[in-house]
Design an enzyme around this catalytic site. Structure first.
Site, mmCIF file in Angstrom:
data_model
loop_
_atom_site.group_PDB
_atom_site.id
_atom_site.type_symbol
_atom_site.label_atom_id
_atom_site.label_comp_id
_atom_site.label_asym_id
_atom_site.label_seq_id
_atom_site.Cartn_x
_atom_site.Cartn_y
_atom_site.Cartn_z
ATOM 1 N N GLU A 1 4.018 -5.657 7.309
ATOM 2 C CA GLU A 1 3.266 -4.565 7.896
ATOM 3 C C GLU A 1 3.570 -4.532 9.388
ATOM 4 O O GLU A 1 3.675 -3.331 9.890
ATOM 5 C CB GLU A 1 1.983 -4.938 8.028
ATOM 6 C CG GLU A 1 1.342 -4.460 6.430
ATOM 7 C CD GLU A 1 1.400 -5.633 5.470
ATOM 8 O OE1 GLU A 1 2.274 -6.793 5.463
ATOM 9 O OE2 GLU A 1 0.677 -5.371 4.262
ATOM 10 N N GLY B 1 0.479 -5.004 0.782
ATOM 11 C CA GLY B 1 -0.651 -4.953 -0.098
ATOM 12 C C GLY B 1 -0.403 -5.559 -1.370
ATOM 13 O O GLY B 1 -1.372 -6.014 -1.976
ATOM 14 N N ALA C 1 0.869 -1.315 0.052
ATOM 15 C CA ALA C 1 0.014 0.114 -0.078
ATOM 16 C C ALA C 1 0.805 1.005 -0.007
ATOM 17 O O ALA C 1 2.095 1.321 0.347
ATOM 18 C CB ALA C 1 -1.014 -0.013 1.139
ATOM 19 N N GLU D 1 -0.817 -9.174 -0.809
ATOM 20 C CA GLU D 1 -2.378 -9.232 -0.771
ATOM 21 C C GLU D 1 -3.190 -9.328 -1.937
ATOM 22 O O GLU D 1 -3.997 -9.894 -2.165
ATOM 23 C CB GLU D 1 -3.001 -8.353 0.304
ATOM 24 C CG GLU D 1 -2.331 -8.401 1.546
ATOM 25 C CD GLU D 1 -2.812 -7.235 2.508
ATOM 26 O OE1 GLU D 1 -2.593 -6.149 2.400
ATOM 27 O OE2 GLU D 1 -3.610 -7.537 3.415
HETATM 28 N N1 COA Z 1 4.633 3.200 -0.193
HETATM 29 C C1 COA Z 1 5.346 4.413 -0.620
HETATM 30 N N2 COA Z 1 6.508 4.601 -0.909
HETATM 31 C C2 COA Z 1 7.229 3.590 -0.570
HETATM 32 C C3 COA Z 1 6.611 2.360 -0.251
HETATM 33 C C4 COA Z 1 5.493 2.169 0.011
HETATM 34 N N3 COA Z 1 4.822 1.180 0.295
HETATM 35 N N4 COA Z 1 8.091 1.483 -0.319
HETATM 36 C C5 COA Z 1 9.110 2.411 -0.339
HETATM 37 N N5 COA Z 1 8.750 3.565 -0.806
HETATM 38 C C6 COA Z 1 9.579 4.693 -1.261
HETATM 39 C C7 COA Z 1 10.581 5.035 -0.147
HETATM 40 O O1 COA Z 1 10.011 5.505 0.977
HETATM 41 C C8 COA Z 1 11.424 5.506 -1.104
HETATM 42 O O2 COA Z 1 11.285 7.063 -1.243
HETATM 43 P P1 COA Z 1 12.280 7.960 -0.996
HETATM 44 O O3 COA Z 1 13.269 7.767 -2.222
HETATM 45 O O4 COA Z 1 11.165 9.202 -1.188
HETATM 46 O O5 COA Z 1 12.841 7.987 0.153
HETATM 47 C C9 COA Z 1 11.527 4.880 -2.190
HETATM 48 O O6 COA Z 1 10.182 4.085 -2.272
HETATM 49 C C10 COA Z 1 12.599 3.822 -2.435
HETATM 50 O O7 COA Z 1 12.600 2.946 -1.298
HETATM 51 P P2 COA Z 1 13.778 2.416 -0.838
HETATM 52 O O8 COA Z 1 13.421 1.467 0.462
HETATM 53 O O9 COA Z 1 15.036 3.050 -0.644
HETATM 54 O O10 COA Z 1 14.204 1.170 -2.112
HETATM 55 P P3 COA Z 1 14.897 -0.226 -1.810
HETATM 56 O O11 COA Z 1 15.025 -0.690 -3.254
HETATM 57 O O12 COA Z 1 16.010 -0.313 -0.916
HETATM 58 O O13 COA Z 1 13.820 -1.079 -1.148
HETATM 59 C C11 COA Z 1 11.403 -1.718 -0.582
HETATM 60 C C12 COA Z 1 12.608 -1.322 -1.830
HETATM 61 C C13 COA Z 1 10.131 -1.926 -1.329
HETATM 62 C C14 COA Z 1 12.013 -3.252 -0.573
HETATM 63 C C15 COA Z 1 11.486 -1.109 0.602
HETATM 64 O O14 COA Z 1 11.010 0.136 0.193
HETATM 65 C C16 COA Z 1 10.342 -1.585 1.523
HETATM 66 O O15 COA Z 1 10.640 -2.545 2.316
HETATM 67 N N6 COA Z 1 9.233 -0.824 1.542
HETATM 68 C C17 COA Z 1 8.408 -1.093 2.453
HETATM 69 C C18 COA Z 1 7.409 -2.133 2.247
HETATM 70 C C19 COA Z 1 6.151 -2.281 2.900
HETATM 71 O O16 COA Z 1 6.397 -2.170 4.148
HETATM 72 N N7 COA Z 1 5.086 -2.290 2.627
HETATM 73 C C20 COA Z 1 3.998 -2.502 3.371
HETATM 74 C C21 COA Z 1 3.215 -1.224 3.276
HETATM 75 S S1 COA Z 1 1.832 -1.532 4.590
#
Ligand code: COA
Length: 692
Positions: free
Chosen positions: A125, A102, A63, A105
């Site tokens: 999450e 999400g 999400a 999901e």
């Molecule tokens: N929603 C919005 N923005 C997100 C996001 C999400 N679910 N997941 C990552 N981003 C953003 C980060 O904030 C970052 O933004 P920025 O450049 O403005 O700081 C950008 O995407 C890149 O993320 P980053 O973590 O630096 O890249 P990465 O390649 O190292 O890792 C992921 C990518 C997806 C593995 C990692 O961002 C992550 O674990 N995200 C969270 C996933 C999560 O918790 N999802 C469940 C949400 S309820």
């Protein structure tokens, strides 16, 4: 402008490709585009199935975190997933990179999942203080069973695609050609004429009460103070009492409730702050220098840890010991550390060999002539370090980054000694350096921006979490910790006990109290550090000389069986009457009448002292933002992440209340120690917090 979802047609299969950089979060535009694609396929006589695939580096990362706390816009994620699941024609998820939160999901709501073998799935999450809110806790157990689903939902770990295939969360895994494989799978499903497999229609697996209890207990220990992991188990168990739709609604309500709570806000703040600290003001667009060979001067505990941190990440490492004997001893110690990982099963034998092969240890500083980066880790002695920097300045190539791992000494003095101040900075690691994530990079007065960009980049490449600090005694972590120690010692003089202070701080959420920790780290080391810093201490700090007293008694901590506590076979700290006597005698000798120090006072004086110092660092521009302070304290000393770090926590309490408490302590403990930082005064006057 085209939306983030583009639909292409391949024969009778529609392919919805989502391109929503950087990580394909399921923002409103993405959800709306996917909804439209499902509608279109269902309504079309020319289309038999829909494949959902993402462009860029990953499948949906979840999400959209940036939409949290804002008014929800339809179609919301649960509605979209329901629409996909209820589609009349097969919808297939084609997964590369990561399917997280999400994103997973949504994939679980599809009728089949095809993934690249390099892909990973997970429900992270809980790490943000939440539970899945779009059916993850109900659909995943239906696909893979209760026991396999519990750790994924409650611990937030990731599962590699081949394992997910084995478990039944994914139907097909391919090495490449993901889109073609997903289209082929869609065509096969259509050709089979089999009814659609809707995850919601699968029977809910029976809960294993023993496993639930065991997991709850383990999580209560491992994630002490965290609400979300327990709530995630509550959510999985909803399937035992409610039909699918009702369970989904309750899961979503639980997720929303947690989202409003302080813990999730704090954990989401830390998620964003980790990313924020990587963007150092002034370094935008500055390219790092290229680094492949790293020199490490000094092969003590820190040096050896730093050597491993670089070798583990693929760098060639040349370590320099002060003698041939020490070089050979260091080689032996490093080899032993790798062997221990291999025998524990956490490192493959051949990988250990590869890492070891990248490391050479010599006694010749001249071996560093071709290094791209040198990290100096010799004893905290200014003259010795200056000599090393002078030598490095002349023997390395101009442009080689010269970094010191000093904890307290002035980087600018070392920079001057090198004769190449623009190439010099600090890289302050934490012990054990191959394990601890935080890295304090230190900007000297003359450090070139490319040098700073280089150490930020290299820090990330070795898996650290680098922050940028300016030059000051102790940088961020040790500077704040020194204030906590000061207040602790003062309170011991006033009538508190080590056990009381430790209990209050572990109760707050620290993994260990300061005195148990000090016994573990060694009072002899603390004694040495205190001697180095003695000249800068106030009279009262000198008077609270408990460390000197313990040292004189040979009470070095766990290693001698006694320190602040005494230790038996089980190594558990036991309060020691000898320490009670020592405290009493100390107070008597100095004419102090002990009083009752309340737990609230202990908490405030230990922690507000750190908040005040963090505010000073921020106000003085040593750190650019409050984020650096919070990230540093959470990642270096176990400040509980559920509070978001000292400055986030202070904002949550309210700065006026924090300031008032400081003024109260100023009256009893002295204005010298307790004047609120000018930044706090200003923020309170403006009605603001550290974060606005
Ligand atoms: N929603 C919005 N923005 C997100 C996001 C999400 N679910 N997941 C990552 N981003 C953003 C980060 O904030 C970052 O933004 P920025 O450049 O403005 O700081 C950008 O995407 C890149 O993320 P980053 O973590 O630096 O890249 P990465 O390649 O190292 O890792 C992921 C990518 C997806 C593995 C990692 O961002 C992550 O674990 N995200 C969270 C996933 C999560 O918790 N999802 C469940 C949400 S309820």
């Amino acid at each position: 402008m085209p939306g983030p979802v583009t639909v292409r047609i391949h024969g009778r299969i529609a392919i919805a490709e989502v391109d929503h950089p950087p990580v394909n979060a399921l923002s409103h535009g993405v959800r709306a585009g996917l909804w439209e694609a499902v509608e279109r396929v269902d309504a079309s006589a020319d289309l038999d199935a829909l494949v959902i695939i993402c462009a860029g580096r990953t499948f949906f990362s979840g999400a959209d975190i940036k939409e949290f706390g804002k008014p929800a816009q339809d179609p919301q994620l649960p509605q979209l997933i329901d629409r996909i699941e209820q589609a009349a024609k097969p919808v297939i998820a084609a997964i590369h990179g990561k399917a997280l939160g999400g994103g997973l999901e949504l994939a679980l709501g599809c009728h089949a999942r095809v993934a690249l073998s390099s892909a990973r799935i997970g429900l992270p999450e809980v790490k943000l203080g939440l539970v899945p809110g779009a059916g993850g806790t109900q659909r995943l157990p239906r696909l893979i069973g209760f026991a396999a689903a519990v750790p994924i939902v409650a611990e937030g770990g990731e599962v590699p695609a081949p394992k997910a295939l084995e478990l039944g969360a994914i139907d097909v895994v391919v090495a490449d050609q993901l889109e073609a494989a997903a289209v082929a799978h869609a065509e096969a499903l259509v050709a089979s004429g089999a009814p659609l497999r809707r995850t919601r229609d699968l029977p809910a697996p029976e809960a294993d009460a023993g496993l639930v209890e065991e997991t709850r207990k383990a999580l209560a220990k491992k994630k002490r103070g965290h609400i979300a992991p327990q709530a995630a188990i509550d959510a999985i168990l909803l399937a035992q009492s409610y039909l699918f739709d009702e369970a989904l609604q309750r899961e979503n309500a639980l997720c929303r409730e947690l989202m409003q709570g302080a813990q999730s806000k704090a954990l989401r703040h830390l998620f964003a702050a980790e990313r924020e600290v990587a963007r150092v003001p002034g370094l935008e667009g500055v390219a790092p220098r290229s680094v492949s060979t790293v020199g490490v001067v000094g092969t003590g505990t820190m040096g050896a840890g730093i050597v491993q941190a670089f070798a583990n990440a693929g760098f060639t490492v040349i370590a320099v010991a002060s003698s041939a004997e020490k070089a050979s001893a260091a080689t032996g110690r490093i080899a032993k550390a790798y062997a221990a990982l291999v025998s524990r099963g956490s490192l493959a034998h051949d990988e250990a060999d590869r890492r070891m092969a990248r490391i050479s240890v010599t006694a010749e500083l001249a071996s560093l002539a071709n290094a791209d980066l040198v990290v100096e880790t010799v004893t905290e002695d200014l003259a010795r370090k200056q000599a090393v920097f002078a030598a490095l300045g002349s023997l390395t190539r101009p442009g080689t980054v010269l970094a010191s791992n000093t904890s307290y000494l002035d980087i600018d003095t070392l920079a001057a000694a090198s004769g190449r101040p623009a190439d010099v900075c600090g890289m302050h690691f934490f012990n054990p350096a191959n394990v601890m994530r935080l890295l304090e990079n230190v900007r000297g007065k003359h450090t070139a921006p490319e040098v700073l960009a280089t150490v930020m980049d290299v820090g990330k490449r070795i898996g650290k979490l680098p922050i940028m600090s300016g030059v000051c005694e102790g940088f961020v972590v040790n500077r704040l910790l020194a204030k906590r120690s000061r207040e602790g010692f003062f309170m011991l003089e006033e009538g508190a006990t080590p056990a009381q202070i430790d209990t209050v701080l572990t109760g707050f959420g620290f993994p260990m109290g300061p005195y148990a920790l000090s016994d573990l780290a060694g009072i002899d080391l603390q004694y040495a550090a205190r001697q180095v810093r003695m000249a800068g201490l106030t009279e009262r700090e000198k008077r609270a000389d408990f460390v000197d007293q313990l040292y004189a008694l040979g009470r070095y901590g766990q290693k001698t069986g006694a320190g602040w506590y005494r230790y038996g076979e089980d190594r558990k700290p036991q309060p020691d009457p000898a320490i009670a006597e020592l405290l009493k005698a100390h107070a008597e000798a100095r004419g102090i009448t002990p009083r009752e120090v309340t737990d609230q006072e202990v908490l405030e004086r230990c922690l507000y002292a750190m908040v005040n110092e963090g505010a000073k660092l921020l106000g003085d521009g040593i750190v650019a933002r409050p984020h650096e302070v919070d990230i540093a304290m959470v990642n270096a000393i176990g400040w509980p992440d559920t509070t978001g770090g000292p400055l986030w926590w202070a904002d949550a309490i309210g700065l006026p209340a924090v300031r008032e408490a400081m003024l109260r302590h100023a009256q009893t403990a002295g204005a010298e120690y307790w004047s609120p930082a000018p930044l706090i005064e200003r923020l309170v006057a403006e009605g603001k917090g550290f974060y606005g």
